[in-house]
Enzyme design. Structure first.
Site, PDB file in Angstrom:
ATOM      1  N   PRO A   1       0.773  -1.246   0.000  1.00  0.00           N
ATOM      2  CA  PRO A   1       0.000   0.000   0.000  1.00  0.00           C
ATOM      3  C   PRO A   1       0.806   1.299   0.000  1.00  0.00           C
ATOM      4  O   PRO A   1       0.727   2.112   0.920  1.00  0.00           O
ATOM      5  CB  PRO A   1      -0.846  -0.128   1.263  1.00  0.00           C
ATOM      6  CG  PRO A   1       0.019  -0.922   2.192  1.00  0.00           C
ATOM      7  CD  PRO A   1       0.742  -1.909   1.304  1.00  0.00           C
ATOM      8  N   CYS A   2       1.537   1.526  -1.069  1.00  0.00           N
ATOM      9  CA  CYS A   2       2.313   2.763  -1.180  1.00  0.00           C
ATOM     10  C   CYS A   2       1.391   3.987  -1.257  1.00  0.00           C
ATOM     11  O   CYS A   2       1.826   5.097  -0.963  1.00  0.00           O
ATOM     12  CB  CYS A   2       3.264   2.704  -2.366  1.00  0.00           C
ATOM     13  SG  CYS A   2       2.475   2.380  -3.942  1.00  0.00           S
TER      14      CYS A   2
END
Length: 154
Positions: free
Chosen positions: A123-124
């Site tokens: 989840p950048c």
């Protein structure tokens, strides 16, 4: 190499995998037809497609997929740390740098974050600027904003 496409509220998503895990999840402008990029699904891409569909439907907030992204040891360390950022929360690049015990690596963390090949699952999009502003996202800031808002739903 296995490949599969799904439709999402943000447009087509391409999923790639090797025999050992998911190697990429990315937003694409179109789904390629014909022989240029034939879809070759596997059990892994099917599982990723199902989990991503559940995520977009709002019924999944934690992925359970084997990951096999290619990157440097430092990038791998950053990506593993990204996976610890809880659903519905955000953090800064400095938070990730602290998480890898390298507080001076904020810029390098940003670069590794930008090279993350497995969108959403790694989840950048949950990493924002220290001042709370949205910062770069390979899929575009509009998609990042949508993902963050989607994760804020009860």
């Amino acid at each position: 190499m296995y490949m599969q496409f799904i439709n999402s509220p943000l447009g087509p998503v391409k999923i790639t995998a090797s025999d050992s895990g998911i190697t990429g999840i990315s937003f694409v402008s179109t789904v390629f037809a014909g022989t240029a990029q034939p879809s070759q699904p596997s059990a892994l891409t099917d599982s990723a497609a199902a989990q991503l569909s559940a995520y977009f439907a709002g019924s999944l907030n934690r992925f359970d997929l084997p990951l096999a992204a290619q990157g440097t040891a430092f990038q791998q360390q950053v990506w593993r740390t990204l996976c610890t950022v809880p659903f519905g929360t955000t953090c800064s690049y400095a938070d990730i740098a602290r998480g890898i015990s390298n507080v001076k690596a904020v810029r390098a963390v940003g670069a590794a974050n930008g090279r993350n090949p497995i969108a959403i699952v790694v989840p950048c999009h949950r990493v924002i600027g220290a001042n709370g502003t949205l910062t770069g996202y390979a899929g575009g800031l509009d998609k990042k904003a949508w993902l963050l808002k989607h994760e804020q739903r009860p």
